[in-house]
Structures are given as structure tokens and as C-alpha cells.
Design an enzyme around this catalytic site. Sequence first.
Site, PDB file in Angstrom:
ATOM      1  N   ALA A  70       0.855  -1.184   0.000  1.00  0.00           N
ATOM      2  CA  ALA A  70       0.000   0.000   0.000  1.00  0.00           C
ATOM      3  C   ALA A  70       0.894   1.237   0.000  1.00  0.00           C
ATOM      4  O   ALA A  70       2.050   1.168   0.428  1.00  0.00           O
ATOM      5  CB  ALA A  70      -0.859  -0.025   1.247  1.00  0.00           C
ATOM      6  N   GLY A 109       0.577  -5.194   0.691  1.00  0.00           N
ATOM      7  CA  GLY A 109      -0.517  -5.190  -0.275  1.00  0.00           C
ATOM      8  C   GLY A 109      -0.091  -5.756  -1.624  1.00  0.00           C
ATOM      9  O   GLY A 109      -0.920  -6.294  -2.372  1.00  0.00           O
ATOM     10  N   GLU A 112      -0.457  -9.282  -1.339  1.00  0.00           N
ATOM     11  CA  GLU A 112      -1.898  -9.568  -1.233  1.00  0.00           C
ATOM     12  C   GLU A 112      -2.551  -9.578  -2.615  1.00  0.00           C
ATOM     13  O   GLU A 112      -3.416 -10.403  -2.905  1.00  0.00           O
ATOM     14  CB  GLU A 112      -2.564  -8.544  -0.314  1.00  0.00           C
ATOM     15  CG  GLU A 112      -2.112  -8.755   1.135  1.00  0.00           C
ATOM     16  CD  GLU A 112      -2.679  -7.720   2.083  1.00  0.00           C
ATOM     17  OE1 GLU A 112      -2.335  -6.535   1.919  1.00  0.00           O
ATOM     18  OE2 GLU A 112      -3.461  -8.091   2.970  1.00  0.00           O
ATOM     19  N   GLU A 132       3.763  -5.668   7.213  1.00  0.00           N
ATOM     20  CA  GLU A 132       2.903  -4.643   7.824  1.00  0.00           C
ATOM     21  C   GLU A 132       3.175  -4.455   9.312  1.00  0.00           C
ATOM     22  O   GLU A 132       3.071  -3.342   9.835  1.00  0.00           O
ATOM     23  CB  GLU A 132       1.423  -5.001   7.612  1.00  0.00           C
ATOM     24  CG  GLU A 132       0.890  -4.757   6.210  1.00  0.00           C
ATOM     25  CD  GLU A 132       1.120  -5.915   5.240  1.00  0.00           C
ATOM     26  OE1 GLU A 132       1.932  -6.813   5.561  1.00  0.00           O
ATOM     27  OE2 GLU A 132       0.489  -5.928   4.173  1.00  0.00           O
TER      28      GLU A 132
HETATM   29  C1  3H9 Z   1       0.397  -2.419   3.303  1.00  0.00           C
HETATM   30  O1  3H9 Z   1       0.677  -2.867   2.233  1.00  0.00           O
HETATM   31  C2  3H9 Z   1      -0.982  -2.501   3.894  1.00  0.00           C
HETATM   32  C3  3H9 Z   1      -1.881  -3.510   3.212  1.00  0.00           C
HETATM   33  O2  3H9 Z   1      -1.707  -4.784   3.787  1.00  0.00           O
HETATM   34  C4  3H9 Z   1      -3.344  -3.215   3.408  1.00  0.00           C
HETATM   35  C5  3H9 Z   1      -3.917  -2.072   2.700  1.00  0.00           C
HETATM   36  C6  3H9 Z   1      -5.412  -1.985   2.881  1.00  0.00           C
HETATM   37  N1  3H9 Z   1       4.609   3.485   0.117  1.00  0.00           N
HETATM   38  O3  3H9 Z   1      13.328   1.831   0.762  1.00  0.00           O
HETATM   39  P1  3H9 Z   1      13.755   2.561  -0.470  1.00  0.00           P
HETATM   40  C7  3H9 Z   1       9.429   4.838  -1.029  1.00  0.00           C
HETATM   41  S1  3H9 Z   1       1.542  -1.551   4.229  1.00  0.00           S
HETATM   42  C8  3H9 Z   1       5.105   4.676  -0.210  1.00  0.00           C
HETATM   43  O4  3H9 Z   1      14.711   3.658  -0.299  1.00  0.00           O
HETATM   44  P2  3H9 Z   1      14.937   0.128  -1.476  1.00  0.00           P
HETATM   45  C9  3H9 Z   1      10.513   5.167  -0.014  1.00  0.00           C
HETATM   46  O5  3H9 Z   1      10.043   6.035   0.973  1.00  0.00           O
HETATM   47  C10 3H9 Z   1       3.008  -1.535   3.222  1.00  0.00           C
HETATM   48  N2  3H9 Z   1       6.410   4.886  -0.468  1.00  0.00           N
HETATM   49  O6  3H9 Z   1      14.274   1.570  -1.607  1.00  0.00           O
HETATM   50  C11 3H9 Z   1      11.549   5.794  -0.912  1.00  0.00           C
HETATM   51  O7  3H9 Z   1      11.134   7.126  -1.187  1.00  0.00           O
HETATM   52  P3  3H9 Z   1      12.201   8.291  -1.452  1.00  0.00           P
HETATM   53  C12 3H9 Z   1       3.763  -2.797   3.290  1.00  0.00           C
HETATM   54  C13 3H9 Z   1       7.231   3.853  -0.386  1.00  0.00           C
HETATM   55  O8  3H9 Z   1      15.181  -0.324  -2.851  1.00  0.00           O
HETATM   56  C14 3H9 Z   1      11.426   4.985  -2.200  1.00  0.00           C
HETATM   57  O9  3H9 Z   1      10.126   4.403  -2.168  1.00  0.00           O
HETATM   58  N3  3H9 Z   1       4.980  -2.678   2.545  1.00  0.00           N
HETATM   59  C15 3H9 Z   1       6.780   2.578  -0.054  1.00  0.00           C
HETATM   60  O10 3H9 Z   1      16.051   0.176  -0.487  1.00  0.00           O
HETATM   61  C16 3H9 Z   1      12.460   3.894  -2.328  1.00  0.00           C
HETATM   62  O11 3H9 Z   1      12.428   3.092  -1.156  1.00  0.00           O
HETATM   63  C17 3H9 Z   1       6.171  -2.348   3.106  1.00  0.00           C
HETATM   64  O12 3H9 Z   1       6.247  -2.166   4.310  1.00  0.00           O
HETATM   65  C18 3H9 Z   1       5.407   2.414   0.222  1.00  0.00           C
HETATM   66  N4  3H9 Z   1       4.878   1.207   0.555  1.00  0.00           N
HETATM   67  O13 3H9 Z   1      13.826  -0.795  -0.820  1.00  0.00           O
HETATM   68  C19 3H9 Z   1       7.346  -2.232   2.205  1.00  0.00           C
HETATM   69  N5  3H9 Z   1       7.836   1.723  -0.039  1.00  0.00           N
HETATM   70  O14 3H9 Z   1      12.955   7.862  -2.670  1.00  0.00           O
HETATM   71  C20 3H9 Z   1       8.048  -0.905   2.419  1.00  0.00           C
HETATM   72  C21 3H9 Z   1       8.910   2.449  -0.379  1.00  0.00           C
HETATM   73  O15 3H9 Z   1      11.383   9.495  -1.589  1.00  0.00           O
HETATM   74  N6  3H9 Z   1       9.147  -0.689   1.526  1.00  0.00           N
HETATM   75  N7  3H9 Z   1       8.556   3.739  -0.587  1.00  0.00           N
HETATM   76  O16 3H9 Z   1      13.059   8.297  -0.209  1.00  0.00           O
HETATM   77  C22 3H9 Z   1      10.332  -1.331   1.607  1.00  0.00           C
HETATM   78  O17 3H9 Z   1      10.537  -2.211   2.408  1.00  0.00           O
HETATM   79  C23 3H9 Z   1      11.431  -0.898   0.672  1.00  0.00           C
HETATM   80  O18 3H9 Z   1      11.110   0.398   0.228  1.00  0.00           O
HETATM   81  C24 3H9 Z   1      11.637  -1.804  -0.574  1.00  0.00           C
HETATM   82  C25 3H9 Z   1      12.656  -1.109  -1.513  1.00  0.00           C
HETATM   83  C26 3H9 Z   1      12.199  -3.147  -0.103  1.00  0.00           C
HETATM   84  C27 3H9 Z   1      10.357  -1.995  -1.311  1.00  0.00           C
END
Ligand code: 3H9
Length: 707
Positions: A70, A109, A112, A132
Site C-alpha cells: 500500500a 498489499g 496480497e 505490515e
Molecule cells: C500495506 O501494504 C498494507 C496492506 O496490507 C493493506 C492495505 C489496505 N509506500 O526503501 P527505499 C518509497 S503496508 C510509499 O529507499 P529500497 C521510499 O520512501 C506496506 N512509499 O528503496 C523511498 O522514497 P524516497 C507494506 C514507499 O530499494 C522509495 O520508495 N509494505 C513505499 O532500499 C524507495 O524506497 C512495506 O512495508 C510504500 N509502501 O527498498 C514495504 N515503499 O525515494 C516498504 C517504499 O522518496 N518498503 N517507498 O526516499 C520497503 O521495504 C522498501 O522500500 C523496498 C525497496 C524493499 C520496497
Amino acid sequence: MTSPANHLPSPVHTALQEGILVVRIDNPPVNALNAAVRAGLQAAVQQAQSDASVRAVLLVGVGRAFIAGADIREFGKPPQEPLLPGVCNQIEALDKPVVASINGPALGGGLEVAMAAHYRVATPHSKLGLPEVTLGLLPGAGGTQRAPRLMGAMAAAELMLSGKHLSADAAHKAGLLDAVASGADAVDNGLAFVRDLLARNAPVRRTRDQAISDAATAPAALDQLAADTAARNKGLFSPAKIIDCVRAALRMPFDEGLAFERARFVECLDSPQRAGLIHAFFAEREVAKIPEASAAQPRPLQTIGVIGGGTMGAGITVAALDAGLQVTMVERDADSIARGRTNVEKVYNSLVDRQRMTAQAREAVLARLTLSTDYDDLKDVDLVIEAVFEDLGVKKEVFAQLDRICKSGAVLATNTSYLDIDAIAAVTRRPSDVIGLHFFSPANIMRLLEIVVAERTSAEVVATAFELARKMKKVPVRAGVCDGFIGNRILATYRQAADYLMEDGASPYDIDKAVRDFGYPMGPYQMMDLTGGDIGWATRKRKALTRDPKTRYVEISDRICERGWFGQKTGRGYYVYAQGVRGGQPDPEVAQIVDAERARKGVTPRAFSADDIMRRYMAAMVNEGAKVLEEGVALRPLDIDATFIFGYGFPRWRGGPMFWADAYGLPNVLADIEAFAKEDALFWQPAPLLQKLVAEGRGFASLNTLK
Ligand code: 3H9
């Protein structure tokens, strides 16, 4: 296609290829599921349904991710239709096969969506997970109901509670994937998979219709897991809810389970922990955004010199080796360098013993380490970090040597935790190359790295230090020069507040307990016992000469140190440590010392509740934080938050001290400080920045964007 939400082109593109509707999700950088993506996915499902020429659907992510989850920037704002659970249900309900072809992260998500598809294939480097919990949430788009059906209830619960990312192979073994493709291109992999399905006339296979493999044994095992989780995640809200949702999956029909999950998800979404954890997620990334990053490029960084093989030097060496760098460690004599080698080898030997590393891999890492007693061996390194005894004279001597030996352009860094880096830089002919790199012990484990920018440090050198942090996977926080920089300066202030509380009537054990109950892993006196009371004692003696005589000074720690009680290493400090027993026990003799000091100062002890203790502790922390900001020692409040979360054990779910202060209310913080100032106006001087923010009705959050 346009997105109905904002009339911009939709981030979801569809194209019909061989009767397969290829749905590309293109929302850089990580294809987060914002309202436009959700609307685009919904439109694609409708297209697949209404177009008779579509025989199957293929979902792929464009770029480096499938879908990272998400869009967490939307949380806390009013929800925008279509909501993800509904979109997932629509995907699953399609009566044509839907395949998710995963490349890179499929998280939260994102996974999901993939689990709502009928089949899943992934490239080998993909990462699948439901993280999450790390954001104070639970999978809220059917994940808690679909994951148990694909991988079993216990495995699903463990995946969701850990927040871990599974490799494609592990996800395949667990049942989340149908296949790991050998190719790197998600569209090619997916098309091949769909062609095969169509050729076999494979049916639509809905996850919701699958039975949970361990339905018979899971309920009892979940009870045990719930008990372990409660003990392990003290204070966290969402883990228990995750277990409740898995129980619901076992007990309820699918649609009821979804409704149960939704209600628990909304509870998590509304909890302050979600806000704190998401703030921490962004703070961890925002700290690297510093003015110098756009002003300069990092210098080449392949070889590192480390001076000192003690605990700190060895920890830094391991961190550098783990980052793939070539390291030369220098010590003053053969015995010291042998000790340095042992300290480094200990870390890798323990990994090999625990089967976390092969002996061969250990040898390969250690082959990048050179040991020397000759400073001249540092002449070619790109960056050198000095980690010798914390004494200005000693450090100046080291830097004079480095100035003589190191190649031009080498970055000269000191690991001092409070000394004046401008004074250290001044002994060299190249002060613009000098910077502070303040690691935290153990340096190969602790994520925080304070990057201390001195008066004349060049932007290029700052950018190089941030590049080093990136390679080491540290959380770099930019700090300015002052006694203690960001972390230790603020620590000194709230430790002082704790000492006042102790002398005024709270026992050190009450204070430690209040701090632990707030969410820290340990209280300040336990911490002192762990790091060694002698270190603080030396600092106090150093500062004694310059201390304002009007400042209230508590001598209890000095009385304890005078007895040679330096904490765990001497078996006694604020606590007694019996041999073979984990943790310390309160010491009645310490209580007597405290009483004696109170009597000597004529203090009549008062009672302090846990709330009284924490209000003072936090007010001191926040007030000093405001001063640090005002002086430009920290760039933004979020830098202070990251410092305390990643270096000082501040509970992540509270978002850091400055985020906590906004939630508590800055007028309340100020009112507390003004009330405490009636007892000690010198210590409790409100920071002008705090007064200004209160007068303007603003919070620290308003200072989080760089001008
Ligand atoms: C969810 O999904 C809820 C659902 O179950 C239910 C819904 C109803 N959203 O980390 P990075 C941005 S909860 C918005 O530096 P990497 C991040 O801030 C979500 N932005 O890169 C950064 O921005 P900036 C569950 C996001 O390659 C840029 O993307 N998911 C999101 O080292 C690059 O990120 C998670 O918890 C996001 N979801 O790592 C996963 N994710 O360039 C969260 C990232 O402006 N994300 N950004 O600084 C991660 O773990 C890592 O970002 C990922 C990439 C492994 C994907």
C-alpha cells in the site's frame, strides 16, 4: 487510460497479447498501491471481464519492484475508493485465469494482490513478505486470510509476525509461489506461464477456496505463539491482532474472515503506534537527504584504514569488511594488532559456529583485511577512521601523522563521541578533508552513524561519508560540532534529569522500570552498568573544571565509581551481578548510598510516579532536542528521532522523541518545563524554539522539510 482520481494518465497500462491481457503497474519507484493504481487495477479487471477476446490476465510490475505494498503516505488521510481489499476480491473473482508474475519486492498489499491472483511465478531475486507489522499494521487486503490458505496457518502467522522477506525459493517451498522462473523478465516469464496454463486448460484456482493445510493442529500452536508473542513484543499493538486474524481464518468462512480482518486493520490504522512506526520508516530514509548530497559527488571509496583494534576499531573494521571494502587496520604494536585481529575474527568465528557463514566465506572476507603496526601502510587508503583513546591530545597526534602520510583526497575521519573536531582538523593542512564518523558500539551491529560535519569539512567529504554509510547499511544522521553532537548531548541532559529524580526521591530501579515500561529495552542505570560507569566518570571529571558552579550536581554515581563498581564488568554497579545469573539485582547498598547522599544534601525524598518520572525524562530530552535544532546541530526534528531510535533504544513505535513531543502536545511539554523550572530554573530553561512553536501553534513536524 486515465485515472478517475486525478485525471492524470493511469499508472496501470493494459495491452492484449495473444489473448492475454498484460496489466503493467507503473508507479515508480516501487509501484506502491496508491488510489490511482487501485483504480487502474479495478479498470483492468473490468476490461478483462467485459472483453470476450481476453482469455487470461497477467499482472506485472514495471521497473525494480512488483508492488512494494500500500502507499503508506496515504495512511492517516481519509481513505479513497476503491479500497484494496475490494480490488483484491475483484481480481480473485474473475472467471479467467489471473497470473501474477513477480519481479523484485512483492510486499504487503503487493503480495496480497499476488495472492488474490490465481497463480504466481517469480524471478529468482524476488522478495515476498507481509511486513505490515513493522508499520504497526496487519495485512489488511485479505493477506491474513489468504496466506494461511496458501502456506498453512502457522507459517503464515510466523511470516506476518516477523515482517521478514522470503526469497523466491523460500516462498516457493512455503507454497506462496507456483514456480520460480529462470528468466529475469517478468513479462516473458508470465507469458510463458500463462501460455502453458491455457494449453493445459488449467482452471481458475481461487485462493479463498483452498483448505488450510494445518487447520487441525494450528489452534493449539497459535495459543503458544500468542503467549510467546506477547512476551517478545511488549507494548506492540498489531502482533496480537495478527494472531486473532489467523484464528479467524481457521474458524470463519472466508468472507467473514475478511470482515474480521478489516475491523482489526482499521484498529491498527487508528493506533498511534502506526503513526509512530510510519514516521520512523520515512525518517530512516529522509536522513540521507542532506544539502551536500545535491551539491557534491562522493569520492571513490574502496579502501579503508582503521586505527585501533579495540572494541570500537574492530567493530568498524567488521562493518567495513561486511560492506565489501578492503581494510587496513593499524595498531601501535604487535600485541595490540594481535588483539585487534582476534576481536575481528571472533565475530566471524561466531557466525561460522552458528552456521550463519561458511568457513570459506569467512576466509574470503578476512582476505580483505590487512593488519599493520606502521602508519605508512595507510598512504593509499581512500578513507581512514581513527578509533583510538578518547583524548584530544592523542587524537591530534594521530591526525598530524595522517596528514603527513595519507594521499591527497583521502577522507580523514575521527570516531570521537564528543571531542571538538574543528580542533582536530586544525592540526592538519587539509581541514576540509576532516569529518567525524561517530559509530555506536557494537559498530558492526548498531545502525546509527552520526556524521559530524566540522566548520571546514567540504561537501564532497560529507557526500563520501554518506556513501560509506550507504555501503555499510547504516542510518546516517548529519550532525554539527558541539559537546556530544546530537545523541550524547541530549543523552547527557536527560541523564541529568534522571539523576535529579534519583536524588529527590525516585530509586534508580523505579526510574529504570518507568523507562522500560515506556518502551526502552533498558533504563539509564542499567545502560550505565552495561557500558561501564568509569566512562561517564571520566567525562564528569573532565567537565568538572568548566562546570557552572550554580549547576546542580548529583554525586551518587561518583560514590558508586569510587568503590570500583563500574557495572557488569566489575560485577557491581547500580545493580549486583551474581555469577551465572542473567541481569542484575537491585543492590541494598546502593540504596544506602543514595540515602546518604540525600541526607548530606538535606533533601527530603519525595514520591514520584512512573508518569512523573517519564514527564521529566521526556521534557529534558525534548527541550535539549529543541536547542540542538535551534543551533543547527541537527538539520530537522526527524534527524533527532532517527538518532534516538537507531542509536539509543528509543521505542521505534513512539516515532522518536520529537515525534512523541508533537503527539503529547508541545504546549504540554512547555507547561511541564515551566512547572519544573520552579524547582530549578537553571536546568529547566525552556528552549526558545519550543516557546516559538507553541506561540505559533505549530509542531516539530512543521520543521521536517528542508528549506
Ligand atoms: C500495506 O501494504 C498494507 C496492506 O496490507 C493493506 C492495505 C489496505 N509506500 O526503501 P527505499 C518509497 S503496508 C510509499 O529507499 P529500497 C521510499 O520512501 C506496506 N512509499 O528503496 C523511498 O522514497 P524516497 C507494506 C514507499 O530499494 C522509495 O520508495 N509494505 C513505499 O532500499 C524507495 O524506497 C512495506 O512495508 C510504500 N509502501 O527498498 C514495504 N515503499 O525515494 C516498504 C517504499 O522518496 N518498503 N517507498 O526516499 C520497503 O521495504 C522498501 O522500500 C523496498 C525497496 C524493499 C520496497
